[in-house]
Design a protein around this motif. Structure first.
Motif, PDB file in Angstrom:
ATOM      1  N   ARG A 148       0.825  -1.204   0.000  1.00 45.69           N
ATOM      2  CA  ARG A 148       0.000   0.000   0.000  1.00 45.69           C
ATOM      3  C   ARG A 148       0.862   1.258   0.000  1.00 45.69           C
ATOM      4  N   GLU A 149       1.905   1.266   0.832  1.00 49.20           N
ATOM      5  CA  GLU A 149       2.749   2.452   0.924  1.00 49.20           C
ATOM      6  C   GLU A 149       3.500   2.724  -0.374  1.00 49.20           C
ATOM      7  N   ASP A 150       3.829   1.656  -1.124  1.00 49.17           N
ATOM      8  CA  ASP A 150       4.500   1.845  -2.411  1.00 49.17           C
ATOM      9  C   ASP A 150       3.560   2.481  -3.430  1.00 49.17           C
ATOM     10  N   ILE A 151       2.301   2.065  -3.424  1.00 49.61           N
ATOM     11  CA  ILE A 151       1.319   2.655  -4.338  1.00 49.61           C
ATOM     12  C   ILE A 151       1.182   4.151  -4.065  1.00 49.61           C
ATOM     13  N   LEU A 152       1.035   4.517  -2.807  1.00 51.52           N
ATOM     14  CA  LEU A 152       0.870   5.926  -2.456  1.00 51.52           C
ATOM     15  C   LEU A 152       2.117   6.735  -2.777  1.00 51.52           C
ATOM     16  N   TYR A 153       3.290   6.168  -2.514  1.00 51.93           N
ATOM     17  CA  TYR A 153       4.533   6.901  -2.754  1.00 51.93           C
ATOM     18  C   TYR A 153       4.758   7.122  -4.249  1.00 51.93           C
ATOM     19  N   LEU A 154       4.503   6.111  -5.055  1.00 54.75           N
ATOM     20  CA  LEU A 154       4.677   6.254  -6.503  1.00 54.75           C
ATOM     21  C   LEU A 154       3.700   7.265  -7.086  1.00 54.75           C
ATOM     22  N   MET A 155       2.457   7.237  -6.642  1.00 53.12           N
ATOM     23  CA  MET A 155       1.468   8.188  -7.149  1.00 53.12           C
ATOM     24  C   MET A 155       1.795   9.612  -6.693  1.00 53.12           C
ATOM     25  N   ASN A 156       2.156   9.760  -5.432  1.00 56.18           N
ATOM     26  CA  ASN A 156       2.493  11.096  -4.936  1.00 56.18           C
ATOM     27  C   ASN A 156       3.755  11.642  -5.592  1.00 56.18           C
ATOM     28  N   GLY A 157       4.762  10.783  -5.770  1.00 54.21           N
ATOM     29  CA  GLY A 157       6.026  11.245  -6.324  1.00 54.21           C
ATOM     30  C   GLY A 157       5.977  11.546  -7.810  1.00 54.21           C
ATOM     31  N   ASN A 158       5.124  10.833  -8.545  1.00 57.48           N
ATOM     32  CA  ASN A 158       5.109  10.985  -9.998  1.00 57.48           C
ATOM     33  C   ASN A 158       3.953  11.817 -10.537  1.00 57.48           C
ATOM     34  N   LEU A 159       2.909  12.026  -9.728  1.00 59.87           N
ATOM     35  CA  LEU A 159       1.754  12.793 -10.203  1.00 59.87           C
ATOM     36  C   LEU A 159       1.382  13.919  -9.243  1.00 59.87           C
ATOM     37  N   VAL A 160       1.019  13.577  -8.029  1.00 57.89           N
ATOM     38  CA  VAL A 160       0.509  14.590  -7.099  1.00 57.89           C
ATOM     39  C   VAL A 160       1.581  15.625  -6.764  1.00 57.89           C
ATOM     40  N   GLY A 161       2.803  15.175  -6.482  1.00 61.23           N
ATOM     41  CA  GLY A 161       3.872  16.115  -6.154  1.00 61.23           C
ATOM     42  C   GLY A 161       4.162  17.078  -7.292  1.00 61.23           C
ATOM     43  N   THR A 162       4.145  16.572  -8.519  1.00 69.28           N
ATOM     44  CA  THR A 162       4.354  17.428  -9.683  1.00 69.28           C
ATOM     45  C   THR A 162       3.239  18.468  -9.793  1.00 69.28           C
ATOM     46  N   MET A 163       2.005  18.048  -9.587  1.00 73.19           N
ATOM     47  CA  MET A 163       0.880  18.984  -9.648  1.00 73.19           C
ATOM     48  C   MET A 163       1.005  20.071  -8.571  1.00 73.19           C
ATOM     49  N   LEU A 164       1.438  19.688  -7.380  1.00 75.62           N
ATOM     50  CA  LEU A 164       1.585  20.665  -6.297  1.00 75.62           C
ATOM     51  C   LEU A 164       2.687  21.677  -6.617  1.00 75.62           C
ATOM     52  N   LEU A 165       3.783  21.223  -7.196  1.00 77.97           N
ATOM     53  CA  LEU A 165       4.853  22.144  -7.579  1.00 77.97           C
ATOM     54  C   LEU A 165       4.361  23.123  -8.644  1.00 77.97           C
ATOM     55  N   ASP A 166       3.672  22.590  -9.648  1.00 82.78           N
ATOM     56  CA  ASP A 166       3.129  23.456 -10.688  1.00 82.78           C
ATOM     57  C   ASP A 166       2.181  24.502 -10.085  1.00 82.78           C
ATOM     58  N   HIS A 167       1.302  24.038  -9.212  1.00 88.16           N
ATOM     59  CA  HIS A 167       0.329  24.933  -8.583  1.00 88.16           C
ATOM     60  C   HIS A 167       1.017  26.046  -7.814  1.00 88.16           C
ATOM     61  N   ARG A 168       2.143  25.708  -7.197  1.00 88.17           N
ATOM     62  CA  ARG A 168       2.872  26.687  -6.374  1.00 88.17           C
ATOM     63  C   ARG A 168       3.586  27.745  -7.221  1.00 88.17           C
ATOM     64  N   VAL A 169       4.084  27.378  -8.397  1.00 88.34           N
ATOM     65  CA  VAL A 169       4.846  28.349  -9.205  1.00 88.34           C
ATOM     66  C   VAL A 169       3.966  29.157 -10.150  1.00 88.34           C
ATOM     67  N   LEU A 170       2.748  28.716 -10.407  1.00 87.27           N
ATOM     68  CA  LEU A 170       1.916  29.399 -11.403  1.00 87.27           C
ATOM     69  C   LEU A 170       1.609  30.862 -11.068  1.00 87.27           C
ATOM     70  N   PRO A 171       1.316  31.232  -9.824  1.00 86.68           N
ATOM     71  CA  PRO A 171       1.040  32.655  -9.570  1.00 86.68           C
ATOM     72  C   PRO A 171       2.186  33.565 -10.001  1.00 86.68           C
ATOM     73  N   GLY A 172       3.419  33.168  -9.722  1.00 83.59           N
ATOM     74  CA  GLY A 172       4.564  33.979 -10.121  1.00 83.59           C
ATOM     75  C   GLY A 172       4.733  34.033 -11.627  1.00 83.59           C
ATOM     76  N   MET A 173       4.553  32.905 -12.295  1.00 82.72           N
ATOM     77  CA  MET A 173       4.654  32.878 -13.753  1.00 82.72           C
ATOM     78  C   MET A 173       3.572  33.753 -14.380  1.00 82.72           C
ATOM     79  N   ARG A 174       2.379  33.685 -13.845  1.00 77.77           N
ATOM     80  CA  ARG A 174       1.289  34.524 -14.358  1.00 77.77           C
ATOM     81  C   ARG A 174       1.605  36.001 -14.188  1.00 77.77           C
ATOM     82  N   SER A 175       2.137  36.366 -13.042  1.00 79.09           N
ATOM     83  CA  SER A 175       2.430  37.783 -12.790  1.00 79.09           C
ATOM     84  C   SER A 175       3.506  38.306 -13.731  1.00 79.09           C
ATOM     85  N   ARG A 176       4.441  37.444 -14.117  1.00 80.37           N
ATOM     86  CA  ARG A 176       5.505  37.831 -15.054  1.00 80.37           C
ATOM     87  C   ARG A 176       5.097  37.608 -16.502  1.00 80.37           C
ATOM     88  N   GLN A 177       3.960  36.925 -16.710  1.00 85.26           N
ATOM     89  CA  GLN A 177       3.483  36.580 -18.062  1.00 85.26           C
ATOM     90  C   GLN A 177       4.545  35.802 -18.830  1.00 85.26           C
TER      91      GLN A 177
END
Length: 256
Positions: free
Chosen positions: A104-133
């Motif tokens: 179970r822990e491997d399933i969660l770690y693989l999903m978080n590391g390869n999908l959810v974590g990437t989405m969270l990083l993108d979500h975090r940088v988008l406001p700055g990218m938008r402000s700079r266009q």
């Protein structure tokens, strides 16, 4: 790209390291991210500084939501807003397992590391990218990920990356008007030390499994990423791009 700040996750070694060096050579200041490879990360920082660029190394595991948030905050504090985010990091279990045999822990770690974590990083940088266009986001997949095939013994990793294909295309459409491009790089079977090699390093080498006839290198991948990050590449977004020499790793495995 002088004056741009790039963050390359999982960049102490391998394809991430080669990408970080390529971006630094193109003028970027670069934040290096690692989980356990502190020594290699600090050496890479010195290599980038020797190119005349700023660099820093930050420990964070993107599979952990708090680490993902902290990583971006530290980059902003030390180098400024993130203009280029290369989501190279992603856990991979090399041993082959049927899905029923995963923990179970491997399933969660693989999903978080390869999908959810990437989405969270993108979500975090988008406001700055938008402000700079202006912004460039790169995701990592695997060869032919856009076709959403079955990949026996890689069920969780493949599911995460195929989900990331859809997210890449959606985010590209949503952010195009803000000057942000989003693309996915799908490396072929680039092995071991070749992940950090230059194309010239493998000149004359024969790889009988590769349709191209030679092994792939980190430079093959890093050059494509750098091209996608150029200001003039702003019309290229929402794509999954195989960098594989024509190799189809899933079908090759299934034929065995």
């Amino acid at each position: 790209m002088t004056g741009r700040t790039a963050l390359v996750t999982g960049s102490a070694k391998g394809l991430g390291r080669r990408t970080a060096l390529e971006l630094a050579s193109s003028g970027c200041d670069v934040a290096i991210n690692y989980v356990t490879s502190r020594g290699e990360a600090e050496m890479l920082v010195q290599d980038i500084i020797s190119l005349g660029r700023k660099a820093c190394a930050i420990q964070a595991d993107i599979a952990l939501a708090d680490d993902a948030e902290r990583l971006i905050s530290e980059v902003e504090n030390r180098l400024g807003g993130v203009d280029i985010l290369v989501n190279n990091a992603g856990p991979f279990i090399r041993e082959r397992h049927l899905f029923a045999d995963y923990k179970r822990e491997d399933i969660l770690y693989l999903m978080n590391g390869n999908l959810v974590g990437t989405m969270l990083l993108d979500h975090r940088v988008l406001p700055g990218m938008r402000s700079r266009q202006w912004g460039r986001i790169i995701h990592f997949g695997f060869g032919h990920a856009s076709e959403a095939r079955s990949w026996p013994h890689r069920a969780v990793y493949a599911a995460a990356k195929v989900g990331l294909v859809s997210f890449t295309k959606t985010l590209a459409v949503e952010e195009a008007a803000n000057g942000v491009t989003v693309n996915m790089i799908c490396p072929g079977d680039i092995r071991g030390d070749n992940k950090e090699k230059s194309i010239v390093d493998v000149a004359g080498w024969i790889d009988e499994e590769s349709p191209r006839g030679r092994p792939g290198t980190g430079e093959d991948v890093a050059r494509m990423i750098t091209f996608l990050c150029l200001p003039e590449s702003d019309f290229i977004t929402g794509n999954t791009i195989d960098v594989s020499g024509g190799l189809d790793p899933i079908r090759t495995h299934l034929k065995r």
